[in-house]
Design a protein around this motif. Structure first.
Motif, PDB file in Angstrom:
ATOM      1  N   SER A 583     -18.477 -18.618  20.505  1.00  0.00           N
ATOM      2  CA  SER A 583     -19.438 -18.042  19.558  1.00  0.00           C
ATOM      3  C   SER A 583     -20.599 -17.381  20.297  1.00  0.00           C
ATOM      4  N   GLN A 584     -21.099 -18.012  21.362  1.00  0.00           N
ATOM      5  CA  GLN A 584     -22.213 -17.431  22.121  1.00  0.00           C
ATOM      6  C   GLN A 584     -21.806 -16.119  22.775  1.00  0.00           C
ATOM      7  N   LEU A 585     -20.622 -16.093  23.392  1.00  0.00           N
ATOM      8  CA  LEU A 585     -20.143 -14.863  24.027  1.00  0.00           C
ATOM      9  C   LEU A 585     -19.947 -13.765  22.996  1.00  0.00           C
ATOM     10  N   ASN A 586     -19.400 -14.128  21.847  1.00  0.00           N
ATOM     11  CA  ASN A 586     -19.150 -13.122  20.813  1.00  0.00           C
ATOM     12  C   ASN A 586     -20.461 -12.533  20.295  1.00  0.00           C
ATOM     13  N   ARG A 587     -21.484 -13.399  20.045  1.00  0.00           N
ATOM     14  CA  ARG A 587     -22.768 -12.904  19.544  1.00  0.00           C
ATOM     15  C   ARG A 587     -23.489 -12.077  20.607  1.00  0.00           C
ATOM     16  N   LYS A 588     -23.382 -12.494  21.861  1.00  0.00           N
ATOM     17  CA  LYS A 588     -24.039 -11.759  22.940  1.00  0.00           C
ATOM     18  C   LYS A 588     -23.422 -10.368  23.108  1.00  0.00           C
ATOM     19  N   ILE A 589     -22.103 -10.310  23.141  1.00  0.00           N
ATOM     20  CA  ILE A 589     -21.434  -9.018  23.310  1.00  0.00           C
ATOM     21  C   ILE A 589     -21.662  -8.135  22.089  1.00  0.00           C
ATOM     22  N   ARG A 590     -21.635  -8.725  20.894  1.00  0.00           N
ATOM     23  CA  ARG A 590     -21.874  -7.940  19.681  1.00  0.00           C
ATOM     24  C   ARG A 590     -23.293  -7.377  19.673  1.00  0.00           C
ATOM     25  N   ALA A 591     -24.277  -8.188  20.121  1.00  0.00           N
ATOM     26  CA  ALA A 591     -25.665  -7.733  20.139  1.00  0.00           C
ATOM     27  C   ALA A 591     -25.868  -6.596  21.130  1.00  0.00           C
ATOM     28  N   LEU A 592     -25.149  -6.621  22.255  1.00  0.00           N
ATOM     29  CA  LEU A 592     -25.353  -5.602  23.289  1.00  0.00           C
ATOM     30  C   LEU A 592     -24.491  -4.360  23.077  1.00  0.00           C
ATOM     31  N   THR A 593     -23.261  -4.532  22.577  1.00  0.00           N
ATOM     32  CA  THR A 593     -22.329  -3.399  22.514  1.00  0.00           C
ATOM     33  C   THR A 593     -21.861  -3.061  21.104  1.00  0.00           C
ATOM     34  N   GLY A 594     -22.123  -3.954  20.149  1.00  0.00           N
ATOM     35  CA  GLY A 594     -21.605  -3.722  18.808  1.00  0.00           C
ATOM     36  C   GLY A 594     -20.155  -4.129  18.652  1.00  0.00           C
ATOM     37  N   GLU A 595     -19.518  -4.561  19.746  1.00  0.00           N
ATOM     38  CA  GLU A 595     -18.116  -4.966  19.735  1.00  0.00           C
ATOM     39  C   GLU A 595     -17.995  -6.480  19.636  1.00  0.00           C
ATOM     40  N   THR A 596     -16.875  -6.940  19.074  1.00  0.00           N
ATOM     41  CA  THR A 596     -16.547  -8.350  19.169  1.00  0.00           C
ATOM     42  C   THR A 596     -15.931  -8.616  20.539  1.00  0.00           C
ATOM     43  N   THR A 597     -15.745  -9.880  20.860  1.00  0.00           N
ATOM     44  CA  THR A 597     -15.138 -10.202  22.150  1.00  0.00           C
ATOM     45  C   THR A 597     -13.740  -9.610  22.256  1.00  0.00           C
ATOM     46  N   ILE A 598     -12.929  -9.793  21.212  1.00  0.00           N
ATOM     47  CA  ILE A 598     -11.568  -9.247  21.212  1.00  0.00           C
ATOM     48  C   ILE A 598     -11.617  -7.719  21.247  1.00  0.00           C
ATOM     49  N   GLY A 599     -12.572  -7.147  20.508  1.00  0.00           N
ATOM     50  CA  GLY A 599     -12.687  -5.690  20.486  1.00  0.00           C
ATOM     51  C   GLY A 599     -13.030  -5.127  21.856  1.00  0.00           C
ATOM     52  N   LEU A 600     -13.907  -5.829  22.615  1.00  0.00           N
ATOM     53  CA  LEU A 600     -14.276  -5.346  23.945  1.00  0.00           C
ATOM     54  C   LEU A 600     -13.081  -5.427  24.893  1.00  0.00           C
ATOM     55  N   ILE A 601     -12.282  -6.510  24.796  1.00  0.00           N
ATOM     56  CA  ILE A 601     -11.087  -6.625  25.643  1.00  0.00           C
ATOM     57  C   ILE A 601     -10.129  -5.479  25.337  1.00  0.00           C
ATOM     58  N   ARG A 602      -9.937  -5.193  24.044  1.00  0.00           N
ATOM     59  CA  ARG A 602      -9.025  -4.120  23.648  1.00  0.00           C
ATOM     60  C   ARG A 602      -9.541  -2.772  24.138  1.00  0.00           C
ATOM     61  N   THR A 603     -10.853  -2.528  23.976  1.00  0.00           N
ATOM     62  CA  THR A 603     -11.421  -1.254  24.426  1.00  0.00           C
ATOM     63  C   THR A 603     -11.260  -1.078  25.925  1.00  0.00           C
ATOM     64  N   TYR A 604     -11.485  -2.148  26.669  1.00  0.00           N
ATOM     65  CA  TYR A 604     -11.357  -2.080  28.126  1.00  0.00           C
ATOM     66  C   TYR A 604      -9.921  -1.721  28.513  1.00  0.00           C
ATOM     67  N   ARG A 605      -8.927  -2.379  27.844  1.00  0.00           N
ATOM     68  CA  ARG A 605      -7.515  -2.114  28.146  1.00  0.00           C
ATOM     69  C   ARG A 605      -7.133  -0.683  27.789  1.00  0.00           C
ATOM     70  N   LEU A 606      -7.632  -0.195  26.659  1.00  0.00           N
ATOM     71  CA  LEU A 606      -7.287   1.160  26.236  1.00  0.00           C
ATOM     72  C   LEU A 606      -7.908   2.205  27.153  1.00  0.00           C
ATOM     73  N   ASN A 607      -9.168   1.960  27.597  1.00  0.00           N
ATOM     74  CA  ASN A 607      -9.791   2.904  28.540  1.00  0.00           C
ATOM     75  C   ASN A 607      -9.010   2.959  29.847  1.00  0.00           C
TER      76      ASN A 607
END
Length: 650
Positions: A583-607
């Motif tokens: 939950s902490q990682l998800n809120r931190k990443i969402r606050a900084l990037t607007g992405e969820t944790t899973i969303g950031l992993i997916r974006t990184y893989r797609l890039n």
């Protein structure tokens, strides 16, 4: 035995006796020699010679004994003198040592006294700050609702009553400010910021603010000046406090039908080449008795009158006035006769040679606004009512606001302005606030500074140095309104600083601005990650986020770079690798990037997949497996949603 004369006489007698014995012995020898043979004469001569040598040896031994006696005596005298000299030196040294020890003791005693005085001054300053905080918190809760109701009501009776409440709230605020000013004056922290001001215009305009009050008491206000313009270097804010205290006292203690006269003119002080401006504030009030006249400027001194205390109140108004005048290098005095009124005379030097360079403000920053209404005015002004504005949160959800305040009424007061647009969480002190900020990761925090257990500065420092919460904007509320206190708060990492009492609408606007600013930073960082040329290590420089948040994101991308090829690498594994809860990682990443944790992993893989596709290093299916997708068809769908076209067209 020291009787040298007798010894010498005895010596002469002994010598004479020896000579007589010698002559007698020689006489006998001659007789014998005449009778004896030549051999016997020779033998007698030998014996005589031996006796003579014996006498000479005895004389030599006696001479040596006398020499050694005198030498021993001389040595004894020298040793006695050396002993006395040594004893005297020891006495002098002991005396000097005792004196030095006494000086060291006195120095240490003075040092302890100085430290105690410094500590006492620090405790006193802390007391003023603390009592100011205790006053300003309820004052804010008084002035805010009163201003709000004043703006909403049209009932004249209610307006009148609320106006009285607003008047005395303003008076209380002035008293609090006076206490803080005296504290800063004592500690030497009250700095003069003087600029050239037309004192005639300033005094006239400020006196006009008292016309309404004087008219109610049927008091005539007369103003006269020897010139239309007299420029003086003044700190406008502090000089207005001087005028407010002088004019308020004049109006307060002048009876109905009385007269208050204010005159201004240039004067030439005796024995000085420079000119001064003289301001006289005279009234026809009850006056001051001679025995009290020399104490009216003493702090906390109240002149007793047979009807009432002449300078009723705290006794700090005129004391502060005198110290503010002296801060301007001026002089204030008073003349009075009981029953005939009083006249306060103020002298200020012209020019700026008497001021230090740091006490002269930049002319471009000089205050030119109209004077504030005096605290004695009974009519409260209309204040706009704070309105609740909806602040859009991330992904359409309400942003979370954490209010950290030890006063329950103040928490409720702040909550009133934000509860319709924010999800509110409350904490009673810094420690409670820290726990709730870690638990809920709010979007913004409003915190008081002076609280039990953990104060606001320490709370803010811990929030800003913890990577789980370092991205959260923090607004500090405090009664300590000095520049030094603001700087201390901002140095802890606070994003904004608001002094009590505050306007609720202003607080609303500042919260909204910080939330919007954080939203823009989030969108900027999200766009930078999506458009990064290097998918494995996106460039975060110049993104506007704090250095700690930038280091956090670099660590996040480092973990992604290590594990993105693993198809089973999800939110649980990601949080474990980073060292935060899911939950902490998800809120931190969402606050900084607007992405969820899973969303950031997916974006990184797609890039990363887009890089491999541009290099044509493998087929689409192979690339899908290489970047951690377990299904080429799912990879194709995600790629099309992210880039707007399927991998084959890309």
């Amino acid at each position: 035995m020291g009787d040298y004369k007798t010894a010498h006489e005895n010596h002469l007698l002994a010598k004479q006796a020896k000579e007589e014995i010698y002559l007698e012995r020689n006489k006998n020898l001659i007789t014998v020699m005449e009778v004896t043979s030549k051999d016997e004469r020779a033998k007698a001569g030998l014996i005589c010679w031996l006796g003579d040598n014996e006498l000479k040896s005895l004389a030599i031994r006696q001479s040596r004994m006398m020499f050694f006696g005198f030498a021993a005596l001389f040595l004894a005298v020298v040793l006695a003198m050396l002993f006395l000299w040594r004893m005297n030196r020891l006495k002098i040294r002991n005396r000097a040592l005792v004196h030095e020890q006494k000086l060291l003791y006195d120095l240490e005693l003075k040092k302890l006294e100085t430290e105690k005085l410094v500590e006492l001054d620090r405790l006193k300053s802390r007391f003023f700050a603390n009592i100011s905080h205790e006053f300003r918190t309820p004052l804010t809760l008084i002035m805010g609702p009163v201003d709000k109701v004043l703006a909403q009501t049209d009932d004249k009776d209610h307006k009148k009553e609320l106006g009285i409440a607003r008047k005395y709230a303003g008076k209380l605020q002035t008293l609090i400010n006076n206490l803080l000013n005296i504290s800063r004056l004592e500690s030497g922290n009250l700095q003069l910021h003087a600029a050239q001001i037309d004192i005639v215009k300033l005094v006239r305009s400020y006196l006009q603010a008292f016309e309404s009050l004087a008219r109610k008491k049927h008091i005539a206000l007369n103003f006269s000046a020897s010139e239309d313009t007299i420029n003086v270097f003044l700190d406008r804010e502090k000089f207005e406090q001087i005028l407010n205290n002088l004019f308020s006292n004049a109006v307060k203690f002048t009876g109905e039908g009385g007269v208050i006269e204010v005159t201004i003119g240039r004067v030439q002080p005796a024995g000085s080449s420079g000119q001064e401006v003289e301001i006289r504030v005279s009234d026809t009030g009850m006056g001051i008795a001679p025995e009290h006249l020399g104490h009216v400027f003493d702090r906390f001194y109240q002149v007793e009158h047979k009807e009432k205390s002449y300078y009723e109140g705290t006794g700090i108004g005129l004391a502060l006035t005198k110290e503010l005048v002296e801060l301007h290098r001026g002089i204030i005095s008073v003349e009075s006769e009981p029953g005939k009124g009083a006249c306060f005379i103020l002298h200020l030097p012209l020019g700026k040679d008497h001021l230090a360079l740091e006490e002269i403000a930049d002319g471009s920053k000089a205050v030119t606004a109209a004077p504030a209404m005096p605290v004695e005015m009974p009519d409260g002004g209309d204040v706009p009512v704070p309105t609740e504005e909806a602040v859009a949160g991330a992904n359409g959800n309400q942003p979370i606001l954490l209010i950290v305040e030890d006063n329950a009424d103040m928490r409720a007061y702040i909550r009133e302005y934000f509860e319709s647009a924010y999800s509110i969480i409350e904490a009673t002190d810094g420690m409670d606030g820290l726990e709730k900020s870690l638990e809920h990761t709010p979007d913004i925090i409003i915190s008081d500074v002076m609280m039990p257990v953990m104060d606001g500065n320490e709370f803010c420092r811990k929030v800003k140095t913890d990577e789980r919460t370092s991205h959260i904007p923090v607004i500090l509320l405090t009664a300590r309104a000095s520049a030094g206190n603001k700087l201390e708060g901002l140095e802890t990492g606070a994003d904004d600083f608001i002094s009590k009492p505050f306007d609720g609408k202003e607080l609303q606007a500042r919260v909204k601005n910080l939330v919007e600013q954080r939203k823009k930073l989030r969108e900027l960082l999200e766009a930078r990650i999506r458009r990064s040329v290097n998918a494995l290590q996106p460039d975060l420089s110049g993104s506007g986020i704090a250095s700690m948040d930038e280091r956090f994101m670099q660590r996040v991308f480092e973990k992604l770079r290590e594990h993105y090829t693993e198809s089973m690498f999800g939110a649980t594994e990601f949080s474990s690798a980073v060292g935060l809860s899911i939950s902490q990682l998800n809120r931190k990443i969402r606050a900084l990037t607007g992405e969820t944790t899973i969303g950031l992993i997916r974006t990184y893989r797609l890039n990363r997949a887009s890089e491999l596709l541009r290099s044509k290093s493998a087929t689409v299916a192979e690339i899908a497996y290489d970047v951690g997708f377990s299904s080429p068809s799912y990879f194709t769908e995600c790629f099309r949603q992210h880039f707007g076209k399927p991998p084959t067209e890309y």
